[in-house]
Design a protein around this motif. Structure first.
Motif, PDB file in Angstrom:
ATOM      1  N   PHE A 177       0.533  -1.166  -0.241  1.00 51.81           N
ATOM      2  CA  PHE A 177       0.128  -0.220   0.109  1.00 51.81           C
ATOM      3  C   PHE A 177       0.578   1.127   0.261  1.00 51.81           C
ATOM      4  O   PHE A 177       0.095   2.409  -0.756  1.00 51.81           O
ATOM      5  CB  PHE A 177      -1.012   0.178   1.226  1.00 51.81           C
ATOM      6  N   ASP A 178       2.199   1.143   0.772  1.00 50.36           N
ATOM      7  CA  ASP A 178       3.064   2.272   0.484  1.00 50.36           C
ATOM      8  C   ASP A 178       3.787   2.332  -0.118  1.00 50.36           C
ATOM      9  O   ASP A 178       4.925   3.498  -0.094  1.00 50.36           O
ATOM     10  CB  ASP A 178       3.827   2.285   2.424  1.00 50.36           C
ATOM     11  N   ARG A 179       3.704   1.616  -1.046  1.00 50.80           N
ATOM     12  CA  ARG A 179       4.531   1.729  -2.601  1.00 50.80           C
ATOM     13  C   ARG A 179       4.080   2.919  -3.113  1.00 50.80           C
ATOM     14  O   ARG A 179       4.853   3.854  -4.219  1.00 50.80           O
ATOM     15  CB  ARG A 179       4.584   1.015  -3.822  1.00 50.80           C
ATOM     16  N   ALA A 180       3.295   3.729  -3.101  1.00 47.32           N
ATOM     17  CA  ALA A 180       2.606   4.996  -3.383  1.00 47.32           C
ATOM     18  C   ALA A 180       3.601   6.432  -3.903  1.00 47.32           C
ATOM     19  O   ALA A 180       4.292   6.130  -2.167  1.00 47.32           O
ATOM     20  CB  ALA A 180       1.009   5.724  -3.171  1.00 47.32           C
ATOM     21  N   PRO A 181       4.036   7.739  -4.001  1.00 43.29           N
ATOM     22  CA  PRO A 181       4.249   8.252  -3.625  1.00 43.29           C
ATOM     23  C   PRO A 181       3.886   9.071  -1.973  1.00 43.29           C
ATOM     24  O   PRO A 181       2.836   9.916  -1.962  1.00 43.29           O
ATOM     25  CB  PRO A 181       4.526   9.525  -5.465  1.00 43.29           C
ATOM     26  N   GLY A 182       5.199   9.528  -1.855  1.00 44.98           N
ATOM     27  CA  GLY A 182       5.383  10.662  -0.509  1.00 44.98           C
ATOM     28  C   GLY A 182       4.523  11.597  -0.677  1.00 44.98           C
ATOM     29  O   GLY A 182       4.243  12.847  -1.871  1.00 44.98           O
ATOM     30  N   ARG A 183       4.024  12.147   0.199  1.00 42.22           N
ATOM     31  CA  ARG A 183       3.070  14.174   0.124  1.00 42.22           C
ATOM     32  C   ARG A 183       3.930  15.327  -0.213  1.00 42.22           C
ATOM     33  O   ARG A 183       4.028  15.512  -0.920  1.00 42.22           O
ATOM     34  CB  ARG A 183       2.296  14.347   1.100  1.00 42.22           C
ATOM     35  N   MET A 184       5.410  14.712   0.583  1.00 44.51           N
ATOM     36  CA  MET A 184       6.410  15.519   0.270  1.00 44.51           C
ATOM     37  C   MET A 184       7.464  14.868   0.995  1.00 44.51           C
ATOM     38  O   MET A 184       7.658  13.862   1.766  1.00 44.51           O
ATOM     39  CB  MET A 184       6.006  17.166   1.826  1.00 44.51           C
ATOM     40  N   THR A 185       9.255  15.945   0.944  1.00 42.84           N
ATOM     41  CA  THR A 185       9.894  15.194   1.191  1.00 42.84           C
ATOM     42  C   THR A 185      10.567  15.397   2.994  1.00 42.84           C
ATOM     43  O   THR A 185       9.713  15.778   2.809  1.00 42.84           O
ATOM     44  CB  THR A 185      11.519  16.554   0.507  1.00 42.84           C
ATOM     45  N   LEU A 186      11.634  14.315   3.058  1.00 40.29           N
ATOM     46  CA  LEU A 186      11.489  14.460   4.539  1.00 40.29           C
ATOM     47  C   LEU A 186      11.991  15.326   5.073  1.00 40.29           C
ATOM     48  O   LEU A 186      11.659  16.028   6.403  1.00 40.29           O
ATOM     49  CB  LEU A 186      12.972  12.629   5.447  1.00 40.29           C
ATOM     50  N   ARG A 187      12.604  16.600   4.430  1.00 38.44           N
ATOM     51  CA  ARG A 187      13.410  17.708   4.365  1.00 38.44           C
ATOM     52  C   ARG A 187      12.210  18.582   4.561  1.00 38.44           C
ATOM     53  O   ARG A 187      11.437  19.547   6.201  1.00 38.44           O
ATOM     54  CB  ARG A 187      13.857  18.787   3.726  1.00 38.44           C
ATOM     55  N   GLU A 188      10.875  18.504   3.996  1.00 35.86           N
ATOM     56  CA  GLU A 188       9.546  19.467   4.506  1.00 35.86           C
ATOM     57  C   GLU A 188       8.320  18.796   5.664  1.00 35.86           C
ATOM     58  O   GLU A 188       7.723  19.894   6.478  1.00 35.86           O
ATOM     59  CB  GLU A 188       8.844  19.451   3.349  1.00 35.86           C
ATOM     60  N   HIS A 189       8.656  17.601   5.826  1.00 39.61           N
ATOM     61  CA  HIS A 189       8.554  16.795   7.445  1.00 39.61           C
ATOM     62  C   HIS A 189       9.134  17.478   7.857  1.00 39.61           C
ATOM     63  O   HIS A 189       8.294  18.039   9.390  1.00 39.61           O
ATOM     64  CB  HIS A 189       7.983  15.669   7.443  1.00 39.61           C
ATOM     65  N   THR A 190      10.143  17.137   7.827  1.00 35.37           N
ATOM     66  CA  THR A 190      10.728  18.272   9.103  1.00 35.37           C
ATOM     67  C   THR A 190      10.092  19.107   9.841  1.00 35.37           C
ATOM     68  O   THR A 190      10.396  20.108  10.274  1.00 35.37           O
ATOM     69  CB  THR A 190      12.571  17.843   8.736  1.00 35.37           C
ATOM     70  N   ARG A 191      10.650  20.153   8.688  1.00 34.60           N
ATOM     71  CA  ARG A 191      10.385  21.346   8.312  1.00 34.60           C
ATOM     72  C   ARG A 191       9.275  21.679   9.209  1.00 34.60           C
ATOM     73  O   ARG A 191       8.662  22.623  10.155  1.00 34.60           O
ATOM     74  CB  ARG A 191      10.779  22.185   7.368  1.00 34.60           C
ATOM     75  N   ARG A 262      -2.341  20.103  16.572  1.00 30.41           N
ATOM     76  CA  ARG A 262      -1.851  19.185  15.537  1.00 30.41           C
ATOM     77  C   ARG A 262      -0.451  19.537  14.123  1.00 30.41           C
ATOM     78  O   ARG A 262      -1.021  20.856  14.044  1.00 30.41           O
ATOM     79  CB  ARG A 262      -2.713  18.279  14.373  1.00 30.41           C
ATOM     80  N   PRO A 263       0.343  19.011  14.123  1.00 28.20           N
ATOM     81  CA  PRO A 263       1.174  19.879  13.580  1.00 28.20           C
ATOM     82  C   PRO A 263       0.295  20.104  12.035  1.00 28.20           C
ATOM     83  O   PRO A 263      -0.249  19.878  11.683  1.00 28.20           O
ATOM     84  CB  PRO A 263       2.451  18.548  13.313  1.00 28.20           C
ATOM     85  N   PRO A 264       1.368  21.769  11.879  1.00 28.21           N
ATOM     86  CA  PRO A 264       0.492  21.762  10.361  1.00 28.21           C
ATOM     87  C   PRO A 264       0.958  20.607   9.355  1.00 28.21           C
ATOM     88  O   PRO A 264       1.849  20.455   9.300  1.00 28.21           O
ATOM     89  CB  PRO A 264       1.657  23.189   9.751  1.00 28.21           C
ATOM     90  N   ALA A 265      -0.150  20.672   8.572  1.00 27.84           N
ATOM     91  CA  ALA A 265      -0.176  19.703   6.598  1.00 27.84           C
ATOM     92  C   ALA A 265       1.271  20.241   6.709  1.00 27.84           C
ATOM     93  O   ALA A 265       1.278  19.079   5.987  1.00 27.84           O
ATOM     94  CB  ALA A 265      -1.622  20.060   6.480  1.00 27.84           C
ATOM     95  N   GLU A 266       1.382  21.498   6.477  1.00 22.36           N
ATOM     96  CA  GLU A 266       2.618  21.815   5.227  1.00 22.36           C
ATOM     97  C   GLU A 266       3.255  22.977   6.042  1.00 22.36           C
ATOM     98  O   GLU A 266       3.376  23.290   7.450  1.00 22.36           O
ATOM     99  CB  GLU A 266       1.804  23.409   4.434  1.00 22.36           C
ATOM    100  N   PRO A 267       4.798  22.489   5.555  1.00 20.43           N
ATOM    101  CA  PRO A 267       6.139  23.497   6.255  1.00 20.43           C
ATOM    102  C   PRO A 267       5.708  24.875   6.008  1.00 20.43           C
ATOM    103  O   PRO A 267       4.825  25.534   4.913  1.00 20.43           O
ATOM    104  CB  PRO A 267       7.025  23.143   5.319  1.00 20.43           C
ATOM    105  N   PRO A 268       5.936  25.708   6.920  1.00 17.55           N
ATOM    106  CA  PRO A 268       6.135  26.945   7.096  1.00 17.55           C
ATOM    107  C   PRO A 268       6.467  28.047   5.441  1.00 17.55           C
ATOM    108  O   PRO A 268       7.758  27.522   5.621  1.00 17.55           O
ATOM    109  CB  PRO A 268       6.382  27.723   8.528  1.00 17.55           C
ATOM    110  N   PRO A 269       5.735  28.650   5.246  1.00 23.47           N
ATOM    111  CA  PRO A 269       6.381  29.649   4.684  1.00 23.47           C
ATOM    112  C   PRO A 269       7.506  31.040   4.070  1.00 23.47           C
ATOM    113  O   PRO A 269       6.788  31.894   4.567  1.00 23.47           O
ATOM    114  CB  PRO A 269       5.792  30.213   3.834  1.00 23.47           C
ATOM    115  N   TRP A 270       8.088  30.505   5.585  1.00 24.37           N
ATOM    116  CA  TRP A 270       9.304  31.835   6.082  1.00 24.37           C
ATOM    117  C   TRP A 270      10.589  32.570   5.375  1.00 24.37           C
ATOM    118  O   TRP A 270      11.656  32.979   5.593  1.00 24.37           O
ATOM    119  CB  TRP A 270       9.942  30.896   7.033  1.00 24.37           C
ATOM    120  N   GLY A 271      10.463  31.467   4.064  1.00 32.08           N
ATOM    121  CA  GLY A 271      11.575  32.362   2.735  1.00 32.08           C
ATOM    122  C   GLY A 271      11.591  33.555   3.069  1.00 32.08           C
ATOM    123  O   GLY A 271      12.479  34.474   3.316  1.00 32.08           O
ATOM    124  N   PRO A 272      10.207  34.146   2.661  1.00 33.07           N
ATOM    125  CA  PRO A 272      10.400  35.986   2.540  1.00 33.07           C
ATOM    126  C   PRO A 272      11.215  36.725   3.874  1.00 33.07           C
ATOM    127  O   PRO A 272      11.834  37.430   3.843  1.00 33.07           O
ATOM    128  CB  PRO A 272       9.180  36.338   2.214  1.00 33.07           C
TER     129      PRO A 272
END
Length: 442
Positions: A177-191, A262-272
């Motif tokens: 079942f888990d052969r499907a692509p993940g939602r994001m990279t490990l870095r994005e999950h970490t962030r 809960r942890p945010p669904a996406e990494p925060p947009p801190w770039g700017p």
């Protein structure tokens, strides 16, 4: 504490996802001795939400075995470790050992409730034979000769061990079942999990290389307790009758925090914001240099020296630690890190030279100019090399933060030199004009 140990303690949040309580050595449970019957057993996947301290940011997971007939239950926790100076040294070398322990279900649940952390339970929909298999493996794993393993935050931790156990019980259906692509990279999950603390999040982002930037599968995403929980809830497995059924027979909450998010669904947009901070720090250095030259301000010189010393410490110390961890440790996520183009042992020189500048050293000015010009050159080289496929690290946020600082510092001491030459040229021109006037005089 040695300098490397300080860095190790800062990074502990990324590489540890351990439970708080230690296991008690107890007798072999009935499912370990063969007394339990499969139809009397119940296997639970328990997910604990993230906590407030760094090691608990990732949450935690465990498996529970309950024998309803014999009224016995135990919680199995693969996140046990010994916190000590020796542990920090092993962590720094990438050789930290974890082990699996067992404890009382009720006392463990109460502990997490007192920590105001969710305790969410999924009873696994397994056949009696599968329940016996899982329970027996857990009882065997906790034995002293079997319990230890070499910890890796992404590949082998307290949750991936549960994932692997469930996969074996389901005959490989979870992995399929888990052969499907993940939602994001490990870095994005970490962030997204470290977003609770911006400085620590940026530090961890700095320390990790492109090993965590490649596309991953859902299987690899299950290093996180929440991800494994959602996968178990979504998976349909073949039952004893060959029909598909949910892997989670039923789910309930022992405790749900009324305040903890809960942890945010996406990494925060801190770039700017990160880029703005880099520009502000670099611009401040130029402004202080101009102020000092125009007004001869001692305060400006002291502040410019202080900024250099602080940045030398804040950027140079992690850069030096990263360099050392690349060469002498087994932390593969730190190897060949492109952030070394931005901050490295050379950056650490800004600390003593900055202190010397505060005391009025002219040599420190020349040395700081060379240091920051070299760092600008390395930073630009790091960007140019991104045209080549091997240099694919997702470090644009760090570039946006650190390169403007280096450019600003180099500009500050370059401005210092330019203004000095201009003033020297003005004085020479004035001297030549005065000499010409005296020659024309009768």
């Amino acid at each position: 504490m040695p300098r490397l140990s300080l860095i190790a303690s800062c990074l502990l949040g990324l590489l540890l996802a351990a439970a708080p309580a230690s296991a008690r050595e107890v007798s072999v449970p009935p499912w370990g001795s063969g007394e339990s019957r499969g139809e009397d057993l119940s296997i639970w996947l328990v997910t604990f939400s993230p906590g407030d301290d760094v090691p608990s940011w990732w949450g935690h997971g465990s498996l529970v075995v309950e024998d309803r007939r014999l009224q016995q239950s135990r919680l199995y926790n693969y996140g046990m470790f010994s916190f000590s100076d020796a542990m920090l040294a092993r962590f720094a070398m990438g050789r930290l050992e974890f082990w699996v322990g067992h404890s009382s279900v009720g006392s463990t649940f109460r502990f997490y409730r007192e920590e105001d952390r969710d305790v969410r339970i999924q009873e696994l929909n397994l056949t009696p034979e599968q329940r016996v298999t899982v329970a027996k493996r857990l009882a065997d794993n906790v034995l002293p000769e079997n319990r230890e393993y070499l910890y890796h935050h992404y590949n082998d931790n307290c949750v991936t061990r549960l994932r692997d156990m469930i996969d074996v019980a389901t005959g490989g259906q979870l992995r399929e079942f888990d052969r499907a692509p993940g939602r994001m990279t490990l870095r994005e999950h970490t962030r997204r999990y470290t977003a609770v603390n911006a400085p620590m999040s940026v530090l961890l982002d700095f320390m990790m290389n492109d090993e965590i930037d490649h596309p991953i599968t859902k299987w690899e995403e299950a290093f996180l307790p929440d991800e494994l929980e959602s996968q178990v809830a979504a998976l349909q497995v073949k039952g004893a009758d060959g029909q598909l059924q949910s892997l989670a027979a039923k789910s309930w909450n022992f405790y749900e925090s009324p305040t903890r998010k809960r942890p945010p669904a996406e990494p925060p947009p801190w770039g700017p914001w990160i880029f703005a901070l880099g520009l502000a720090l670099g611009g401040a250095a130029v402004g202080l240099a101009a102020w000092e030259r125009q007004r001869g301000s001692r305060v400006a010189r002291m502040l410019l020296g202080l900024e250099n010393a602080v940045l030398g410490l804040v950027l140079g110390l992690p850069g030096t630690a990263l360099f050392i961890m690349w060469w002498v440790t087994d932390h593969t996520v730190t190897y060949r890190n492109e952030n070394l183009f931005l901050a490295n042992p050379l950056t650490l020189l800004a600390l003593p030279f900055g202190v010397a500048l505060m005391w009025g050293s002219q040599k420190a000015r020349a040395r700081l100019f060379k240091v920051w010009v070299a760092l600008v050159g390395l930073g630009v080289l790091g960007i140019v090399l991104k045209l080549l496929p091997p240099f694919d690290q997702d470090n644009w946020r760090l570039i946006a933060l650190i390169l403007p600082v280096s450019v600003g510092m180099a500009g500050a001491f370059g401005l210092d030199r330019v203004l000095a030459r201009l003033r020297g040229g003005d004085r020479a021109s004035t001297g030549r004009s005065a000499a010409a006037t005296s020659l024309k005089a009768p």
